[in-house]
Design a protein around this motif. Structure first.
Motif, PDB file in Angstrom:
ATOM      1  N   GLY A   1     -23.678  70.098  77.716  1.00 50.78           N
ATOM      2  CA  GLY A   1     -23.454  70.871  76.489  1.00 50.78           C
ATOM      3  C   GLY A   1     -22.081  71.479  76.420  1.00 50.78           C
ATOM      4  N   ALA A   2     -21.078  70.749  76.914  1.00 50.10           N
ATOM      5  CA  ALA A   2     -19.679  71.206  76.914  1.00 50.10           C
ATOM      6  C   ALA A   2     -19.503  72.479  77.743  1.00 50.10           C
ATOM      7  CB  ALA A   2     -19.166  71.404  75.490  1.00 50.10           C
ATOM      8  N   LEU A   3     -20.221  72.547  78.865  1.00 52.23           N
ATOM      9  CA  LEU A   3     -20.081  73.657  79.806  1.00 52.23           C
ATOM     10  C   LEU A   3     -19.685  73.105  81.167  1.00 52.23           C
ATOM     11  CD1 LEU A   3     -23.305  75.703  78.946  1.00 52.23           C
ATOM     12  CD2 LEU A   3     -20.977  76.175  78.158  1.00 52.23           C
ATOM     13  N   SER A   4     -19.025  73.938  81.966  1.00 48.66           N
ATOM     14  CA  SER A   4     -18.735  73.543  83.340  1.00 48.66           C
ATOM     15  C   SER A   4     -20.010  73.701  84.174  1.00 48.66           C
ATOM     16  CB  SER A   4     -17.619  74.413  83.904  1.00 48.66           C
ATOM     17  OG  SER A   4     -18.075  75.759  84.051  1.00 48.66           O
TER      18      SER A   4
ATOM     19  N   TYR B   1     -12.776  72.143  88.801  1.00 52.10           N
ATOM     20  CA  TYR B   1     -13.845  71.235  88.375  1.00 52.10           C
ATOM     21  C   TYR B   1     -15.185  71.973  88.304  1.00 52.10           C
ATOM     22  CZ  TYR B   1     -16.921  67.139  88.414  1.00 52.10           C
ATOM     23  OH  TYR B   1     -17.891  66.208  88.110  1.00 52.10           O
ATOM     24  N   ASN B   2     -15.465  72.772  89.314  1.00 54.89           N
ATOM     25  CA  ASN B   2     -16.739  73.506  89.340  1.00 54.89           C
ATOM     26  C   ASN B   2     -16.784  74.639  88.315  1.00 54.89           C
ATOM     27  OD1 ASN B   2     -18.069  72.016  91.297  1.00 54.89           O
ATOM     28  ND2 ASN B   2     -17.314  73.266  93.001  1.00 54.89           N
ATOM     29  N   GLU B   3     -15.680  75.330  88.149  1.00 49.79           N
ATOM     30  CA  GLU B   3     -15.698  76.558  87.358  1.00 49.79           C
ATOM     31  C   GLU B   3     -15.350  76.351  85.879  1.00 49.79           C
ATOM     32  OE1 GLU B   3     -16.662  79.481  88.309  1.00 49.79           O
ATOM     33  OE2 GLU B   3     -16.936  79.048  90.442  1.00 49.79           O
ATOM     34  N   LYS B   4     -14.422  75.443  85.578  1.00 51.78           N
ATOM     35  CA  LYS B   4     -13.887  75.394  84.217  1.00 51.78           C
ATOM     36  C   LYS B   4     -14.018  74.040  83.526  1.00 51.78           C
ATOM     37  CE  LYS B   4     -10.466  79.077  84.906  1.00 51.78           C
ATOM     38  NZ  LYS B   4      -9.033  79.428  84.793  1.00 51.78           N
TER      39      LYS B   4
END
Length: 517
Positions: free
Chosen positions: A502-505, A492-495
């Motif tokens: 903005g569609a980032l983890s 959850y945190n990394e990926k």
């Protein structure tokens, strides 16, 4: 159509206007010239007009006489007579012949017989008479004033397939009982045919539901009429070897043109074949957790540009569905065991920088092996899980250990607001002591008001929908389950991408801002 007085007035007006039919019609407004000439002809022949309507024939009396004589002189052959004279039609010739034989006025046809409506008892009696064989059918028909075909139709109705058999010698009552039994037999046969037809319809509907569940992954209770035309065409194709197309189209209430259109579309090359494979790969990598928006964002990151609607449609067609289920949440409220704390956050979960606002709570997982509890700290800046502990008991050690781990990540000038509910874990002396020692600011929700901590509750909902509810945990030990929860939080945190970032983890977002390595 016109009364006798009106016709006499028309004839007198005709003579008064100098035998001008057009002038007569203009003055009176009736009739047409053809009818007027008929009335005048009749008046000149008989010096009066008929009281009732008569039909006028286009054949003269001389022509009718010649036709009748020719008919009898040439072996009473109606077809030969009509061919030789060129008139009239055979039915009309036979009417003329009949009228001449029965003493009617030559050249005039007899009127049609009135319609005879026989009662049920009369019909049964006529059938009984025909079965005895004493009288031919045409004589029986003459007795009852009907045609021979009517008697034959009654025999077919009451006797069915046995209509041609001669009835043995029975009494009148026995004969009536036999006819009644025949009628009951016919009614039962009709009922059997209706039941077989209904059985066939139900079997067709049942097979359609099974194929829909098999091919489209639809529940068996689905309404067949709610399927899309494409889904209907797929099910129809699977059943065409067993049922006629006409019956299948009627069942699905689908026009044949719509079916043909869908057939052409299904047989056409799939232009989204490669995208379907890519979406299945992305969905599998997320362990069936991504919805269409995140799937669309991942495609765009890979340089594939299609609309969200297409992604959503393909996911529906490929049955890529995210499991979603809600259950009762764990409650840690034990009463007011310490002084009340103000709700500083007040549902404002926005933070301008990391470690400014923290949210915490405890959630419960119940699996066959037992219960597991998770206590996380959620950073309002990007939703990252700053610290978490997992255990088999919701005790003070679980939350205190989590807080200690979170405090170690803070810089000297960072003193975030820590918001929680009114659970007993956040009102015990150990928790309060740690908060005061690290100079953290306490904030609490109102009693029983989960929206006051909705951001943290939202994290629990996503976690359970994406990791917990969609799997069977039978045979999984507590330690193995704890590892799965821990693995999910790292992912959850990394990926795991967030559309609000903005569609980032969370970690990718912090790296893009230079806040993390």
């Amino acid at each position: 159509m016109y009364s006798l007085e009106e016709r006499i007035t028309a004839v007198k007006t005709y003579y008064a206007l100098g035998k001008s039919a057009a002038a007569t019609v203009r003055r009176l407004g009736y009739p047409d010239e053809s009818n007027l000439y008929h009335w005048i002809k009749e008046y000149e022949e008989s010096h009066s007009l008929h009281e009732h309507k008569v039909r006028y024939s286009k054949y003269t009396d001389k022509q009718r006489t010649i036709a009748i004589q020719y008919y009898f002189e040439h072996d009473m052959n109606a077809l030969q007579t009509v061919k030789a004279l060129g008139y009239p039609s055979r039915p009309l010739l036979m009417k003329w012949v009949g009228a001449s034989q029965k003493g009617g006025e030559e050249g005039h046809c007899n009127k049609r017989k009135p319609y005879v409506r026989c009662t049920e008892e009369q019909r049964v009696q006529a059938v009984l008479e025909s079965c005895k064989g004493d009288l031919p059918i045409h004589e029986i028909a003459e007795i009852y004033g009907v045609t021979p075909s009517a008697v034959s139709s009654w025999r077919s109705k009451y006797l069915g397939k046995d209509k041609c058999k001669r009835m043995p010698e029975f009494t009148t009552e026995e004969s009536k009982d036999l006819v009644q039994l025949q009628k009951e037999k016919i009614a039962l046969e009709e009922e059997v045919r209706a039941l077989r037809k209904e059985q066939h319809r139900l079997q067709l509907e049942n097979d359609a539901l099974k194929e829909a569940a098999k091919l489209l992954k639809k529940a068996k209770g689905i309404n067949l009429y709610e399927l899309t035309n494409r889904e209907k065409a797929i099910v129809i194709d699977a059943l065409r070897s067993k049922y006629p197309l006409k019956e299948l189209l009627a069942l699905f209430k689908m026009a044949k043109s719509s079916y043909c259109y869908q057939e052409a579309a299904l047989s056409a090359p799939d232009k989204y074949k490669m995208i379907r494979q890519e979406l299945r790969s992305i969905f599998g990598d997320s362990k069936n957790r991504y919805g269409y928006r995140r799937m669309h964002a991942v495609l765009r990151a890979k340089g594939v540009y299609i609309s969200e609607k297409i992604v959503r449609r393909i996911m529906i067609e490929e049955n890529m569905r995210v499991y979603n289920k809600r259950r009762r949440t764990y409650s840690s409220y034990k009463g007011e065991i310490s002084p009340e704390v103000e709700n500083i956050v007040n549902r404002d979960f926005h933070a301008d920088q990391p470690n400014q606002k923290w949210l915490t709570d405890i959630t419960e997982f119940s699996i066959p092996a037992g219960k597991v509890y998770l206590s996380p700290v959620i950073d309002c800046f990007d939703g990252a899980v700053a610290s978490w502990t997992i255990g088999t008991s919701p005790n003070a050690e679980l939350v205190n250990t989590m807080l200690d781990q979170a405090i170690t990540q803070l810089k000297d000038d960072e003193h975030p607001v820590v918001h929680s509910d009114r659970g007993c874990h956040y009102r015990w002396p150990g928790w309060i002591e740690r908060m005061e020692k690290a100079h953290l600011i306490r904030s609490m929700s109102k009693k029983g008001c989960s929206p006051d901590n909705s951001a943290c509750e939202g994290f629990f909902g996503r976690l359970k929908n994406e990791m917990f509810y969609c799997r069977s945990w039978k045979g999984v030990s507590l330690s193995a389950f704890i590892q799965e929860v821990d693995k999910y939080i790292h992912w959850y945190n990394e990926k795991r991408i967030k559309m609000t970032l903005g569609a980032l983890s969370p970690m990718e977002y912090r790296r893009s801002l230079g806040l993390a390595i």
